[in-house]
Design an enzyme around this catalytic site. Sequence first.
Site, short mmCIF file in Angstrom:
data_model
loop_
_atom_site.label_atom_id
_atom_site.label_comp_id
_atom_site.label_asym_id
_atom_site.label_seq_id
_atom_site.Cartn_x
_atom_site.Cartn_y
_atom_site.Cartn_z
N TYR A 88 -2.40 0.08 -39.40
CA TYR A 88 -2.20 -1.36 -39.23
C TYR A 88 -3.17 -2.09 -40.16
CZ TYR A 88 0.11 -0.13 -34.77
OH TYR A 88 0.92 0.39 -33.81
N HIS A 110 -30.98 -20.31 -60.62
CA HIS A 110 -31.97 -19.35 -61.14
C HIS A 110 -32.89 -18.92 -59.99
CE1 HIS A 110 -34.91 -17.58 -63.89
NE2 HIS A 110 -35.84 -18.20 -63.17
#
Length: 453
Positions: free
Chosen positions: A39, A438
Amino acid sequence: MIQYDYIIIGFGKGGKTLAGDLASKGKNVAMIEQSEEMYGGTCINIACIPTKYLVHYAEQKQGDNDMKTFYQQAIEGKDKVTKSLRENNYKNLADQESVMVYTAKASFVSDKQIHLESATETLELTADNFIINTGSEPVIPPIDGIEDTDHIYTSTTLQQVKELPEELVIVGGGTIGLEFAMLYANFGSQVTIIDSSDEFMKNEDRDIAESLEKILKDKGITIIHSSKAVAVKNYEERIKITHESKDGAQGELTAAALLLATGRKPYTEGLNLDKAGVKRDKNGAIQVDENLKTSADHIWALGDVNGGPQFTYISLDDYRIVRSQILGDGAYNLDKRKNIPYSIFVEPVLSHVGLNEKTAKEKNITYKAASIPAAAIPRTKINNQPNGLLKALVNPDSKEILGCTLFCAESSEMINIVRVAMEANMPYTFLRDNIFTHPTMSEGLNSLFGKFD
């Protein structure tokens, strides 16, 4: 006989998503899945999710933990995750009033009727439309003794083994073989790859392939090039593998386990496609047109079974195409699909989109290439992941991004940024000058595309 508007055969990504959409529009839908262990499809049960869980788990090892116990814990954790996802996928469809989930084997009686057979009953269903989403299965190579020898596994069955193999031999140097090689090496197995190709990762540029091969060897993985496994046999509760090179020279290996990683093929066994008028190509894939319609006008095929790229996200995009045809304006089709990215989950991850130098040369496309080492990105100093190489191709006149290969940490996320820029027809300067946070790996794109100045 029970009548439905749509019958979907196979509980994969494309099929299950389409079933939910059709149900939300008031359509009566039957979802057929032959195994209660599947499933949700291949990805969540035996492929992407469980293998990446194991990859992540292996990276968490610290100290002197017993590796065999650690591996058993990883397998148990993986099984819990897949079970939870499988149950959720079942409930997401079965709980909808207009969806009926059948766990049975389906076979066509005609182009409008199928026969279902389970352990407890048989049924006949009919529908105006059918969707085939049965996926793929492992290719078993012709190796002498393979049917009579123990300790031989596919990528599916190896994940079910709770005891870590001390030595693992992998037949196949493609994506599956490389991912499992790195995974089991990280768990402590001694890994050997038997690669039949004359050139390691022949579809990649040589600088990328050589960089990866070095990392694999530094990890302790042995690669036997231009060779194939020709015979196997039981040997003192282990397995003995005979391999043969292109020039006929033979060698032998013994191992605790052998993994067959020689690709996957479309799964259509027992469907009786001929009775539905559905044609297949020479590779066994269901033939489809640009709208994913088969040779039968009211039957579509999604995912691996139609012979397209074998990625879960392609199955999902197949769903978008069929949804466009059935519920939308019909504008989206295979002709609109381009720039398909992929990631190979080795260490670091190798990701790519568009052209590389090899392909550009073969197609006689004008390009300019640039590259930077992964170690040039500040983030690699923090996460201690300096290995790899980033490479891009652009059109020197139009500034169009032609392709990009990112062999570095977090590349599976970064490559999506590049694809979005390509899909938006942005010049390479867009990534060169984009503001990235950053310190991140993504800001390496500034440096990479800055090399074209």
